[in-house]
Design a protein around this motif. Structure first.
Motif, PDB file in Angstrom:
ATOM      1  N   MET A  33      45.101 -52.124 -68.224  1.00  0.00           N
ATOM      2  CA  MET A  33      45.488 -52.082 -69.641  1.00  0.00           C
ATOM      3  C   MET A  33      46.729 -51.226 -69.871  1.00  0.00           C
ATOM      4  SD  MET A  33      41.819 -51.957 -71.592  1.00  0.00           S
ATOM      5  CE  MET A  33      42.607 -51.805 -73.175  1.00  0.00           C
ATOM      6  N   VAL A  34      46.919 -50.176 -69.070  1.00  0.00           N
ATOM      7  CA  VAL A  34      48.070 -49.288 -69.262  1.00  0.00           C
ATOM      8  C   VAL A  34      49.192 -49.587 -68.274  1.00  0.00           C
ATOM      9  CG1 VAL A  34      46.706 -47.447 -70.304  1.00  0.00           C
ATOM     10  CG2 VAL A  34      47.109 -47.426 -67.825  1.00  0.00           C
ATOM     11  N   GLY A  35      49.060 -50.673 -67.520  1.00  0.00           N
ATOM     12  CA  GLY A  35      50.123 -51.079 -66.614  1.00  0.00           C
ATOM     13  C   GLY A  35      50.218 -50.259 -65.350  1.00  0.00           C
ATOM     14  N   GLY A  36      49.132 -49.637 -64.942  1.00  0.00           N
ATOM     15  CA  GLY A  36      49.135 -48.819 -63.733  1.00  0.00           C
ATOM     16  C   GLY A  36      48.903 -49.652 -62.482  1.00  0.00           C
ATOM     17  N   THR A  37      49.302 -49.102 -61.355  1.00  0.00           N
ATOM     18  CA  THR A  37      49.051 -49.737 -60.070  1.00  0.00           C
ATOM     19  C   THR A  37      47.582 -49.590 -59.722  1.00  0.00           C
ATOM     20  OG1 THR A  37      51.285 -49.188 -59.342  1.00  0.00           O
ATOM     21  CG2 THR A  37      49.679 -49.722 -57.626  1.00  0.00           C
ATOM     22  N   ILE A  38      46.986 -50.692 -59.312  1.00  0.00           N
ATOM     23  CA  ILE A  38      45.560 -50.668 -58.986  1.00  0.00           C
ATOM     24  C   ILE A  38      45.398 -50.740 -57.474  1.00  0.00           C
ATOM     25  CG2 ILE A  38      43.345 -51.824 -59.269  1.00  0.00           C
ATOM     26  CD1 ILE A  38      44.504 -52.995 -61.910  1.00  0.00           C
ATOM     27  N   ASN A  39      44.831 -49.679 -56.932  1.00  0.00           N
ATOM     28  CA  ASN A  39      44.465 -49.630 -55.519  1.00  0.00           C
ATOM     29  C   ASN A  39      43.283 -48.676 -55.413  1.00  0.00           C
ATOM     30  OD1 ASN A  39      45.482 -46.901 -55.150  1.00  0.00           O
ATOM     31  ND2 ASN A  39      47.550 -47.770 -55.077  1.00  0.00           N
ATOM     32  N   PRO A  40      42.659 -48.572 -54.265  1.00  0.00           N
ATOM     33  CA  PRO A  40      41.477 -47.702 -54.175  1.00  0.00           C
ATOM     34  C   PRO A  40      41.753 -46.240 -54.570  1.00  0.00           C
ATOM     35  CG  PRO A  40      41.556 -49.159 -52.280  1.00  0.00           C
ATOM     36  CD  PRO A  40      42.847 -49.353 -53.034  1.00  0.00           C
ATOM     37  N   THR A  41      42.919 -45.731 -54.203  1.00  0.00           N
ATOM     38  CA  THR A  41      43.237 -44.336 -54.536  1.00  0.00           C
ATOM     39  C   THR A  41      43.427 -44.148 -56.033  1.00  0.00           C
ATOM     40  OG1 THR A  41      44.276 -44.032 -52.386  1.00  0.00           O
ATOM     41  CG2 THR A  41      44.821 -42.418 -54.098  1.00  0.00           C
ATOM     42  N   SER A  42      44.233 -45.011 -56.657  1.00  0.00           N
ATOM     43  CA  SER A  42      44.477 -44.860 -58.094  1.00  0.00           C
ATOM     44  C   SER A  42      43.190 -45.094 -58.890  1.00  0.00           C
ATOM     45  CB  SER A  42      45.590 -45.797 -58.565  1.00  0.00           C
ATOM     46  OG  SER A  42      45.212 -47.155 -58.419  1.00  0.00           O
ATOM     47  N   SER A  43      42.384 -46.046 -58.465  1.00  0.00           N
ATOM     48  CA  SER A  43      41.114 -46.293 -59.159  1.00  0.00           C
ATOM     49  C   SER A  43      40.181 -45.093 -59.051  1.00  0.00           C
ATOM     50  CB  SER A  43      40.432 -47.535 -58.588  1.00  0.00           C
ATOM     51  OG  SER A  43      41.178 -48.681 -58.900  1.00  0.00           O
ATOM     52  N   HIS A  44      40.113 -44.508 -57.866  1.00  0.00           N
ATOM     53  CA  HIS A  44      39.257 -43.340 -57.671  1.00  0.00           C
ATOM     54  C   HIS A  44      39.727 -42.165 -58.531  1.00  0.00           C
ATOM     55  CE1 HIS A  44      36.588 -40.540 -55.652  1.00  0.00           C
ATOM     56  NE2 HIS A  44      37.622 -39.739 -55.451  1.00  0.00           N
ATOM     57  N   LEU A  45      41.019 -41.896 -58.513  1.00  0.00           N
ATOM     58  CA  LEU A  45      41.545 -40.780 -59.304  1.00  0.00           C
ATOM     59  C   LEU A  45      41.388 -41.035 -60.802  1.00  0.00           C
ATOM     60  CD1 LEU A  45      44.712 -39.873 -57.209  1.00  0.00           C
ATOM     61  CD2 LEU A  45      42.533 -38.642 -57.320  1.00  0.00           C
ATOM     62  N   PHE A  46      41.580 -42.280 -61.226  1.00  0.00           N
ATOM     63  CA  PHE A  46      41.412 -42.600 -62.639  1.00  0.00           C
ATOM     64  C   PHE A  46      39.951 -42.444 -63.062  1.00  0.00           C
ATOM     65  CE2 PHE A  46      43.240 -45.088 -66.287  1.00  0.00           C
ATOM     66  CZ  PHE A  46      44.381 -44.321 -66.411  1.00  0.00           C
ATOM     67  N   ALA A  47      39.021 -42.772 -62.157  1.00  0.00           N
ATOM     68  CA  ALA A  47      37.601 -42.573 -62.456  1.00  0.00           C
ATOM     69  C   ALA A  47      37.286 -41.090 -62.616  1.00  0.00           C
ATOM     70  CB  ALA A  47      36.736 -43.190 -61.356  1.00  0.00           C
ATOM     71  N   ILE A  48      37.909 -40.248 -61.796  1.00  0.00           N
ATOM     72  CA  ILE A  48      37.706 -38.793 -61.923  1.00  0.00           C
ATOM     73  C   ILE A  48      38.243 -38.302 -63.262  1.00  0.00           C
ATOM     74  CG2 ILE A  48      38.397 -36.536 -61.004  1.00  0.00           C
ATOM     75  CD1 ILE A  48      38.348 -37.872 -58.192  1.00  0.00           C
ATOM     76  N   ILE A  49      39.410 -38.794 -63.655  1.00  0.00           N
ATOM     77  CA  ILE A  49      39.959 -38.420 -64.962  1.00  0.00           C
ATOM     78  C   ILE A  49      39.002 -38.861 -66.066  1.00  0.00           C
ATOM     79  CG2 ILE A  49      41.827 -38.863 -66.607  1.00  0.00           C
ATOM     80  CD1 ILE A  49      43.688 -39.108 -64.101  1.00  0.00           C
ATOM     81  N   GLY A  50      38.432 -40.061 -65.920  1.00  0.00           N
ATOM     82  CA  GLY A  50      37.452 -40.550 -66.899  1.00  0.00           C
ATOM     83  C   GLY A  50      36.244 -39.645 -66.985  1.00  0.00           C
ATOM     84  N   MET A  51      35.801 -39.137 -65.832  1.00  0.00           N
ATOM     85  CA  MET A  51      34.658 -38.230 -65.820  1.00  0.00           C
ATOM     86  C   MET A  51      34.967 -36.971 -66.654  1.00  0.00           C
ATOM     87  SD  MET A  51      32.915 -36.191 -62.623  1.00  0.00           S
ATOM     88  CE  MET A  51      34.413 -35.269 -62.338  1.00  0.00           C
ATOM     89  N   PHE A  52      36.167 -36.430 -66.489  1.00  0.00           N
ATOM     90  CA  PHE A  52      36.518 -35.236 -67.256  1.00  0.00           C
ATOM     91  C   PHE A  52      36.702 -35.552 -68.738  1.00  0.00           C
ATOM     92  CE2 PHE A  52      37.450 -33.546 -63.011  1.00  0.00           C
ATOM     93  CZ  PHE A  52      36.721 -32.374 -63.103  1.00  0.00           C
ATOM     94  N   MET A  53      37.180 -36.754 -69.062  1.00  0.00           N
ATOM     95  CA  MET A  53      37.238 -37.157 -70.465  1.00  0.00           C
ATOM     96  C   MET A  53      35.832 -37.218 -71.047  1.00  0.00           C
ATOM     97  SD  MET A  53      40.069 -40.208 -70.312  1.00  0.00           S
ATOM     98  CE  MET A  53      39.617 -40.825 -71.915  1.00  0.00           C
ATOM     99  N   LEU A  54      34.908 -37.780 -70.279  1.00  0.00           N
ATOM    100  CA  LEU A  54      33.508 -37.845 -70.695  1.00  0.00           C
ATOM    101  C   LEU A  54      32.967 -36.436 -70.951  1.00  0.00           C
ATOM    102  CD1 LEU A  54      30.811 -40.061 -70.238  1.00  0.00           C
ATOM    103  CD2 LEU A  54      30.439 -38.198 -68.639  1.00  0.00           C
TER     104      LEU A  54
END
Length: 127
Positions: A33-54
């Motif tokens: 949705m935000v035009g980011g590169t999707i790969n296992p590393t970026s997905s993992h780091l984005f999930a961690i950011i989501g956890m802190f947002m939560l």
């Protein structure tokens, strides 16, 4: 106490909680949705950011309920930091320009949180 301001801040906190949960569970969807590169590393780091947002969204929901100056201050810092991080991501071509809407929302949220924080102090001191 200004109930409307409290409800707005509560709604932003709840939205942060929900969007953090979505980002944590479906990071590739949010990255697309935000035009980011999707790969296992970026997905993992984005999930961690989501956890802190939560976590910060949940903390802020609690902070609004108990009128905690300290919680609101730190949640405002999280929003301010998120705005800067997203802006830098756009500047470095990590995200599309649409992500600037997220940065603007987070910056406005931080300012609103800190305004709310100043009102908590006033409300506590008023007879």
């Amino acid at each position: 106490m200004n109930i409307d301001l409290r409800r707005i801040v509560f709604a932003i906190a709840a939205l942060t909680f929900i969007s953090g949960l979505i980002q944590m569970l479906a990071p590739s969807f949010v990255l697309s949705m935000v035009g980011g590169t999707i790969n296992p590393t970026s997905s993992h780091l984005f999930a961690i950011i989501g956890m802190f947002m939560l976590f910060f969204g949940g903390l802020m929901v609690h902070g609004v309920c108990i009128h905690s100056h300290t919680v609101v201050f730190w949640a405002g810092l999280q929003k301010f930091g998120a705005a800067i991080a997203v802006y830098i991501g756009v500047q470095n071509d990590l995200f599309s320009w649409l992500a600037l809407l997220i940065a603007a929302f987070d910056l406005c949220s931080a300012l609103l949180y800190w305004y709310y924080m100043s009102k908590i102090r006033y409300w506590k001191e008023s007879p």
